[in-house]
Design a protein around this motif. Structure first.
Motif, mmCIF file in Angstrom:
data_model
loop_
_atom_site.group_PDB
_atom_site.id
_atom_site.type_symbol
_atom_site.label_atom_id
_atom_site.label_comp_id
_atom_site.label_asym_id
_atom_site.label_seq_id
_atom_site.Cartn_x
_atom_site.Cartn_y
_atom_site.Cartn_z
ATOM 1 N N ALA A 59 -6.713 1.135 3.312
ATOM 2 C CA ALA A 59 -7.459 2.043 2.824
ATOM 3 C C ALA A 59 -8.942 1.786 2.653
ATOM 4 C CB ALA A 59 -7.073 2.653 1.449
ATOM 5 N N ASN A 60 -9.103 0.503 1.918
ATOM 6 C CA ASN A 60 -10.456 0.106 1.446
ATOM 7 C C ASN A 60 -11.375 -0.058 2.885
ATOM 8 O OD1 ASN A 60 -9.024 -2.309 2.074
ATOM 9 N ND2 ASN A 60 -10.189 -3.520 0.786
ATOM 10 N N ALA A 61 -10.706 -0.766 3.721
ATOM 11 C CA ALA A 61 -11.482 -0.835 5.095
ATOM 12 C C ALA A 61 -11.725 0.467 5.762
ATOM 13 C CB ALA A 61 -10.467 -1.666 6.053
ATOM 14 N N MET A 62 -10.879 1.395 5.751
ATOM 15 C CA MET A 62 -10.798 2.651 6.433
ATOM 16 C C MET A 62 -12.001 3.341 5.532
ATOM 17 S SD MET A 62 -9.127 3.330 9.235
ATOM 18 C CE MET A 62 -9.008 4.926 9.299
ATOM 19 N N GLU A 63 -12.353 3.205 4.201
ATOM 20 C CA GLU A 63 -13.375 3.960 3.499
ATOM 21 C C GLU A 63 -14.550 3.227 3.818
ATOM 22 O OE1 GLU A 63 -14.394 4.875 -1.300
ATOM 23 O OE2 GLU A 63 -12.558 3.658 -0.585
ATOM 24 N N GLN A 64 -14.687 2.043 3.814
ATOM 25 C CA GLN A 64 -15.908 1.481 4.474
ATOM 26 C C GLN A 64 -16.206 1.929 5.945
ATOM 27 O OE1 GLN A 64 -15.411 -2.670 4.057
ATOM 28 N NE2 GLN A 64 -14.924 -2.765 2.038
ATOM 29 N N ALA A 77 -6.067 9.983 6.506
ATOM 30 C CA ALA A 77 -4.759 10.447 5.766
ATOM 31 C C ALA A 77 -4.110 9.339 5.330
ATOM 32 C CB ALA A 77 -4.147 11.366 6.670
ATOM 33 N N GLY A 78 -3.397 9.494 4.416
ATOM 34 C CA GLY A 78 -2.547 8.075 3.839
ATOM 35 C C GLY A 78 -1.484 7.955 4.980
ATOM 36 N N PHE A 79 -1.084 6.675 5.028
ATOM 37 C CA PHE A 79 0.155 6.607 6.125
ATOM 38 C C PHE A 79 1.286 6.008 5.485
ATOM 39 C CE2 PHE A 79 1.871 3.500 9.263
ATOM 40 C CZ PHE A 79 2.613 4.372 10.229
ATOM 41 N N ILE A 209 -1.776 12.006 14.057
ATOM 42 C CA ILE A 209 -2.045 11.643 12.526
ATOM 43 C C ILE A 209 -0.872 12.446 11.771
ATOM 44 C CG2 ILE A 209 -3.424 11.479 10.401
ATOM 45 C CD1 ILE A 209 -5.635 10.718 11.973
ATOM 46 N N GLY A 210 -0.941 13.865 11.984
ATOM 47 C CA GLY A 210 -0.053 14.641 11.398
ATOM 48 C C GLY A 210 1.325 14.351 11.628
ATOM 49 N N PHE A 211 1.871 14.015 12.829
ATOM 50 C CA PHE A 211 3.082 13.504 13.064
ATOM 51 C C PHE A 211 3.521 12.114 12.164
ATOM 52 C CE2 PHE A 211 6.124 10.986 15.835
ATOM 53 C CZ PHE A 211 7.022 11.474 15.926
ATOM 54 N N LEU A 212 2.656 11.384 12.088
ATOM 55 C CA LEU A 212 2.732 10.132 11.489
ATOM 56 C C LEU A 212 3.339 10.332 10.060
ATOM 57 C CD1 LEU A 212 0.024 7.664 13.042
ATOM 58 C CD2 LEU A 212 2.234 7.820 13.915
#
Length: 229
Positions: A59-64, A77-79, A209-212
């Motif tokens: 999450a931190n990498a994605m936020e960056q 979206a959280g996975f 992403i919705g499916f995941l």
């Protein structure tokens, strides 16, 4: 013609994503190709403008990456959530790790400790610093190269102890998992999925992403040592 969805992900989620990608292909006819690699390398490729549709990283990498303009705003979206576990080579003496003090003693006694370039490795370094052991233990630390499982190096006898995400350790032959770190020294990594700015098919990526995160995807996450986010 069916859609072709490309993605990059960290190694920690590779088995879950391989299974879910196959299920998505069966359900929709869309071909999904998600390349697992070290998180640092994946983020580098995204920053370099590598054409891809979805990105699944810590999450931190994605936020960056979103802050830098590489992930479409609002698409994250959280996975899955993953804790850190410790492993030894099969047949080796099993140290106790049921308390903070036990973990500290196990790390102090080990002749070689393998850790990753990802969030679990960062957490280990913070723990050693917190305990005042950074200088004492530093010469006995062995960092696995990006994309190389810590467990594989432990199985080969290159290290006595290995720390990494539980999902990374589970599939490795030749090791025994001592268990997750106790709560007082545990760190949970949340992995999130997002749509890359370079995606040529953002709506298709959004559907994946919705499916995941759909109900039918949750069992696979648990089976591979993670929890739904």
């Amino acid at each position: 013609m069916a859609d072709h969805i490309d993605g990059v992900s960290s190694m920690a989620t590779r088995q879950i994503l391989a299974e879910l990608a196959a299920l998505y292909e069966q359900a929709t006819g869309s071909r999904v190709a998600i390349r697992p690699m070290g998180g640092v390398e994946a983020a580098r490729l995204v920053r370099a403008g590598e054409p891809t549709d979805i990105v699944i990283l810590a999450a931190n990498a994605m936020e960056q990456l979103e802050g830098e303009g590489h992930i479409l705003p609002g698409s994250r979206a959280g996975f899955a959530r993953s804790g850190i576990a410790m492993a030894i080579r099969s047949g080796a003496e099993r140290p106790a790790i049921d308390s903070e003090e036990a973990v500290k003693q196990a790390l102090t006694a080990a002749r070689r400790i393998c850790y990753s370039t990802g969030p679990s490795g960062d957490h280990l370094l913070r723990l050693l610093d917190r305990w005042g052991l950074a200088e004492t233990v530093s010469r006995r630390l062995l960092q696995a190269p990006p994309g190389v499982p810590v467990g594989a190096m432990v199985a080969r006898g290159e290290a006595e102890l290995g720390l990494q995400q539980l999902s990374e350790l589970l599939p490795i032959q030749g090791i025994e998992i001592l268990g997750p770190l106790p709560s007082e020294v545990q760190a949970t990594t949340v992995f999130t999925a997002g749509i890359a700015r370079t995606s040529a098919r953002p709506e298709t990526a959004r559907a994946l992403i919705g499916f995941l995160n759909a109900d039918q995807a949750q069992e696979a996450k648990r089976r591979y040592g993670m929890e739904p986010a």
